[in-house]
Motif scaffolding. Structure first.
Motif, mmCIF file in Angstrom:
data_model
loop_
_atom_site.group_PDB
_atom_site.id
_atom_site.type_symbol
_atom_site.label_atom_id
_atom_site.label_comp_id
_atom_site.label_asym_id
_atom_site.label_seq_id
_atom_site.Cartn_x
_atom_site.Cartn_y
_atom_site.Cartn_z
ATOM 1 N N TYR A 195 38.953 35.233 52.547
ATOM 2 C CA TYR A 195 39.134 36.277 51.753
ATOM 3 C C TYR A 195 38.413 36.345 50.677
ATOM 4 O O TYR A 195 36.969 36.163 50.447
ATOM 5 C CB TYR A 195 40.518 35.280 50.358
ATOM 6 C CG TYR A 195 41.810 35.311 51.357
ATOM 7 C CD1 TYR A 195 42.941 36.274 51.149
ATOM 8 C CD2 TYR A 195 41.841 34.457 52.240
ATOM 9 C CE1 TYR A 195 44.453 35.953 52.009
ATOM 10 C CE2 TYR A 195 43.318 33.758 53.611
ATOM 11 C CZ TYR A 195 44.274 34.874 53.487
ATOM 12 O OH TYR A 195 45.224 35.559 53.840
ATOM 13 N N ALA B 64 38.384 37.908 46.207
ATOM 14 C CA ALA B 64 39.311 38.381 44.997
ATOM 15 C C ALA B 64 39.069 39.670 44.762
ATOM 16 O O ALA B 64 37.468 39.615 44.457
ATOM 17 C CB ALA B 64 39.278 37.460 44.684
ATOM 18 N N THR C 126 44.241 39.473 45.922
ATOM 19 C CA THR C 126 43.190 38.365 46.726
ATOM 20 C C THR C 126 43.517 38.973 47.509
ATOM 21 O O THR C 126 44.505 39.509 47.747
ATOM 22 C CB THR C 126 43.511 37.059 46.712
ATOM 23 O OG1 THR C 126 42.342 37.328 45.181
ATOM 24 C CG2 THR C 126 42.905 36.462 47.655
#
Length: 237
Positions: A20, A22, A28
């Motif tokens: 992932y 942010a 996110t």
């Protein structure tokens, strides 16, 4: 780091379903949430090329240009198909290497929009389509007289299947240079449905001659671990 992206952070575990990023304190997204990432000019290149040190576009483009040179072909007279074109980096690289014309294909309309925004003029055409279902693509691409294929990371995993590779190669004439990169996890020849077996079938059936097959570090994960791919360079038969 680019000032516009100072708030961007890379995230790994404890996220359990992948990598992932942010984008801000309040947003996110998954690393492969391409539509969202492509919507921000330069974000994909910042995260994947700069922060995660992705080399596949350069490796694929250089492999293709080596193949063309080795086959005695003039890149300046070629129209090349770029499968999984994304924001257009591979197309830009092969054009810099002397290829006259590049036609891009990607399954995502957002990729085409981002490329036309960020790299206008790289592609002679950029077609949205999926080689899993190639009929419309065949009709769109047939007028271009394609003479080669290049692809960086478009095949394998959740992307395109071996059938898509077969369908893309079927558009090329005999003697065309081909270069693509693919995650080594999908190149296990013991998996009858994997790309390793698919490449071996292409070779044994006389459809492809492999000129190079090398392992390289594609990029690192959001936690800094290396991911290895293979480069396959060949010639259609």
């Amino acid at each position: 780091m680019t000032d516009a992206f100072t708030s961007v952070r890379l995230l790994g575990p404890p996220e359990t379903d992948g990598e992932y990023i942010a984008l801000s304190e309040h947003e996110t997204v998954h690393l492969h949430e391409y539509t969202r990432i492509y919507a921000v000019p330069g974000l994909y290149e910042h995260v994947v090329q700069e922060r995660l040190r992705c080399t596949s576009p350069q490796v694929a483009a250089e492999g293709f240009l080596r193949a063309a040179e080795g086959l005695g072909l003039d890149p300046g007279s070629m129209t090349v198909l770029d499968v999984g074109s994304g924001t257009g980096l591979v197309g830009e690289l092969v054009r810099r290497g002397g290829v006259a014309r590049v036609v891009g294909v990607d399954a995502l309309p957002a990729a085409r929009e981002a490329c036309l925004r960020d790299r206008p003029g790289v592609y002679d055409d950029y077609v949205v389509g999926d080689f899993q279902h190639p009929d419309a693509l065949r009709a769109a691409l047939r007028p271009y007289g394609l003479g080669g294929l290049v692809s960086a990371g478009a095949f394998g995993g959740t992307h395109a299947t071996p059938r898509a590779l077969d369908n893309a190669l079927a558009l090329l004439p005999a003697g065309a240079p081909v270069a693509f990169t693919i995650d080594e996890r999908w190149m296990d020849e013991s998996d009858p449905d994997g790309f390793g077996a698919a490449v071996e079938r292409l070779v044994s059936d006389g459809g492809l001659t492999v000129l190079e097959r090398t392992r390289f570090q594609h990029r690192v994960t959001t936690t800094g671990e290396p991911i290895f791919y293979q480069l396959v360079v060949g010639r259609t038969e």
